[in-house]
Design a protein around this motif. Structure first.
Motif, short mmCIF file in Angstrom:
data_model
loop_
_atom_site.label_atom_id
_atom_site.label_comp_id
_atom_site.label_asym_id
_atom_site.label_seq_id
_atom_site.Cartn_x
_atom_site.Cartn_y
_atom_site.Cartn_z
N TYR A 43 -128.68 128.26 101.10
CA TYR A 43 -128.45 127.81 99.73
C TYR A 43 -129.74 127.91 98.91
CZ TYR A 43 -123.75 125.95 100.62
OH TYR A 43 -122.42 125.83 100.90
N LEU A 44 -130.87 127.64 99.56
CA LEU A 44 -132.15 127.74 98.87
C LEU A 44 -132.42 129.18 98.44
CD1 LEU A 44 -134.89 126.47 98.02
CD2 LEU A 44 -135.74 127.04 100.31
N VAL A 45 -132.14 130.12 99.33
CA VAL A 45 -132.34 131.53 99.00
C VAL A 45 -131.43 131.95 97.85
CG1 VAL A 45 -132.27 133.89 99.89
CG2 VAL A 45 -133.04 132.03 101.36
N LEU A 46 -130.15 131.53 97.93
CA LEU A 46 -129.21 131.86 96.87
C LEU A 46 -129.66 131.27 95.53
CD1 LEU A 46 -125.87 131.37 98.83
CD2 LEU A 46 -126.59 133.49 97.72
N GLY A 47 -130.09 130.01 95.56
CA GLY A 47 -130.54 129.37 94.33
C GLY A 47 -131.78 130.02 93.76
N ARG A 48 -132.73 130.33 94.64
CA ARG A 48 -133.97 130.97 94.19
C ARG A 48 -133.69 132.30 93.51
NH1 ARG A 48 -138.60 133.26 98.39
NH2 ARG A 48 -139.74 134.55 96.90
N THR A 232 -130.34 114.79 95.75
CA THR A 232 -130.62 116.01 96.50
C THR A 232 -130.52 117.24 95.60
OG1 THR A 232 -129.78 115.03 98.54
CG2 THR A 232 -129.91 117.42 98.46
N LEU A 233 -129.51 117.24 94.73
CA LEU A 233 -129.29 118.40 93.86
C LEU A 233 -130.44 118.59 92.88
CD1 LEU A 233 -127.47 120.69 92.95
CD2 LEU A 233 -126.31 119.08 91.42
N VAL A 234 -130.95 117.50 92.30
CA VAL A 234 -132.06 117.61 91.33
C VAL A 234 -133.30 118.19 92.01
CG1 VAL A 234 -133.65 116.30 89.89
CG2 VAL A 234 -131.21 115.76 89.84
N SER A 235 -133.65 117.67 93.18
CA SER A 235 -134.81 118.18 93.91
C SER A 235 -134.59 119.63 94.32
CB SER A 235 -135.05 117.32 95.16
OG SER A 235 -136.09 117.86 95.95
N PHE A 236 -133.37 119.95 94.75
CA PHE A 236 -133.05 121.31 95.18
C PHE A 236 -133.22 122.29 94.02
CE2 PHE A 236 -129.81 124.67 95.42
CZ PHE A 236 -130.15 125.27 96.61
N LEU A 237 -132.68 121.95 92.86
CA LEU A 237 -132.77 122.83 91.70
C LEU A 237 -134.22 123.00 91.24
CD1 LEU A 237 -129.67 121.70 89.61
CD2 LEU A 237 -129.91 123.77 91.00
N ALA A 238 -135.00 121.93 91.34
CA ALA A 238 -136.41 122.01 90.95
C ALA A 238 -137.16 122.99 91.85
CB ALA A 238 -137.05 120.63 91.02
N TRP A 239 -136.89 122.93 93.15
CA TRP A 239 -137.56 123.84 94.08
C TRP A 239 -137.06 125.27 93.91
CZ3 TRP A 239 -141.85 123.80 96.77
CH2 TRP A 239 -142.47 122.57 97.01
N CYS A 240 -135.77 125.45 93.67
CA CYS A 240 -135.25 126.80 93.41
C CYS A 240 -135.95 127.42 92.20
CB CYS A 240 -133.74 126.75 93.16
SG CYS A 240 -132.75 126.47 94.64
N THR A 241 -136.12 126.63 91.15
CA THR A 241 -136.78 127.12 89.93
C THR A 241 -138.24 127.45 90.19
OG1 THR A 241 -135.28 125.78 88.58
CG2 THR A 241 -137.29 126.59 87.53
N ALA A 242 -138.94 126.55 90.90
CA ALA A 242 -140.37 126.78 91.18
C ALA A 242 -140.56 128.03 92.03
CB ALA A 242 -140.96 125.56 91.88
N LEU A 243 -139.72 128.19 93.06
CA LEU A 243 -139.84 129.36 93.93
C LEU A 243 -139.49 130.64 93.19
CD1 LEU A 243 -138.28 127.98 97.25
CD2 LEU A 243 -140.70 128.21 96.66
N ALA A 244 -138.50 130.57 92.29
CA ALA A 244 -138.11 131.77 91.54
C ALA A 244 -139.19 132.17 90.54
CB ALA A 244 -136.79 131.51 90.81
#
Length: 340
Positions: A43-48, A232-244
């Motif tokens: 999911y992290l890869v997909l979000g990124r 969990t979703l807020v933290s997940f989206l923040a990391w997806c954005t930072a990694l992207a």
């Protein structure tokens, strides 16, 4: 003469700085799985790459004229680089880790600088083999230590699983090496040098489209969904954005700058810095000091990278000076000899 040498070295120094920034940003992405744990890493890869793709679409829509100037053939080349370099590499490395163990997969990545340097030097003939092999050996030794040293060879698992894991890890190294070398060749041979932002966006769009193949894995792999709860979703989206933004867009943008100024033979050793930066970020994350083995390995990689750059500079400057002098000296010399 010194001024001339400095002016000749400037593009290479800019390329070196850009490549180091890119590897630092790629090293930052190593934190992603730990940061969103226990969320399913697919999911992290997909979000990124969804964010990377969205950024790419915005850039391409903002300047459609530059996309049309690039041409359909070059757009397809950039798209396939995004699929192979980002999704192909990650998927193969993930499969290697799941079959043969994470330590083995991590250790296999140490082949990338060696593979890129040897193949690209065979293509571009940047420097003599005898002068280039020593820094490559130094970097390979450093990466071996950073990635666990002999522990990576003694990791658990039966022989068949470790063999399959090593084969998948080797395939992952081939995928990333192909990205580095092919990207350099395409940019060097392009009749019209692609705009950096447009080229980065096309690669990002390819990575985004390629990541869709991970949807079945995300649905079946272990680990909870990021949509389990709001926090969990807020933290997940923040990391997806930072990694992207940092690990995908900015890293690719800087790497493309380096690809236009340095041969892949030199960029290969610099890739080793990605593991060093990744280890550094992990140490900060875990709030601990490096072991003696990790510290020595990091120093070897850093020293080997700058050693390889010095070898490149020593091989490049005499050729550049000879090319400068030849047009002015040859006609006069040949005229004089004929008259005598």
């Amino acid at each position: 003469m010194d001024t001339t040498r400095r002016s000749q070295s400037m593009p290479a120094l800019v390329g070196l700085a850009a490549a180091l920034v890119a590897t630092a940003l790629w090293g930052f992405t190593f934190l992603g799985p730990a940061a969103v744990d226990p969320v399913n890493v697919y999911y992290l890869v997909l979000g990124r790459y969804a964010v990377f793709g969205l950024m790419s679409v915005v850039v391409l829509a903002w300047r459609p004229g530059r996309l049309r100037a690039l041409g359909a053939r070059d757009v397809l080349k950039a798209l396939h680089l995004g699929v192979v370099g980002y999704i192909g590499f990650y998927l193969l490395l993930s499969m290697s880790a799941s079959v043969g163990g994470g330590v083995l997969a991590s250790a296999m990545t140490g082949l990338i600088p060696v593979m890129v340097s040897l193949i690209s030097n065979a293509i571009e003939k940047v420097f003599a083999w005898r002068s280039g092999l020593l820094p490559i050996a130094v970097i390979a030794t450093g990466l071996f230590l950073v990635n666990g040293g002999t522990a990576s060879l003694d990791a658990g698992g039966d022989g068949r699983d470790r063999l399959v894991g090593a084969a998948l890890g080797f395939a992952a190294c081939v995928a990333w090496s192909y990205f580095v070398i092919a990207n350099r060749i395409i940019l060097r041979r392009a009749t019209r040098v692609p705009d950096n932002a447009t080229w980065t966006a096309c690669i990002g769009l390819g990575a985004c489209l390629g990541s869709l193949t991970l949807l079945p894995l995300a649905a079946t792999a272990d680990g909870p969904s990021p949509f389990a709860d709001g926090g969990t979703l807020v933290s997940f989206l923040a990391w997806c954005t930072a990694l992207a933004v940092l690990g995908s867009w900015c890293a690719t943008w800087f790497w493309n700058i380096a690809s236009k100024r340095l041969p892949a033979t030199v960029m290969g050793p610099i890739i080793g810095m990605e593991a060093v930066f990744g280890a550094f970020f992990y140490l900060v994350w875990e709030q601990r000091l490096p072991t003696a083995q990790e510290f020595c390995g990091g120093l070897l990689v850093i020293g080997g990278v700058f050693f390889s750059f010095q070898v490149f500079e020593r091989a490049r400057l005499p050729r550049a000076e000879a090319a400068e002098q030849a047009p002015s000296e040859t006609p006069a010399g040949s005229e004089g000899s004929r008259r005598q």
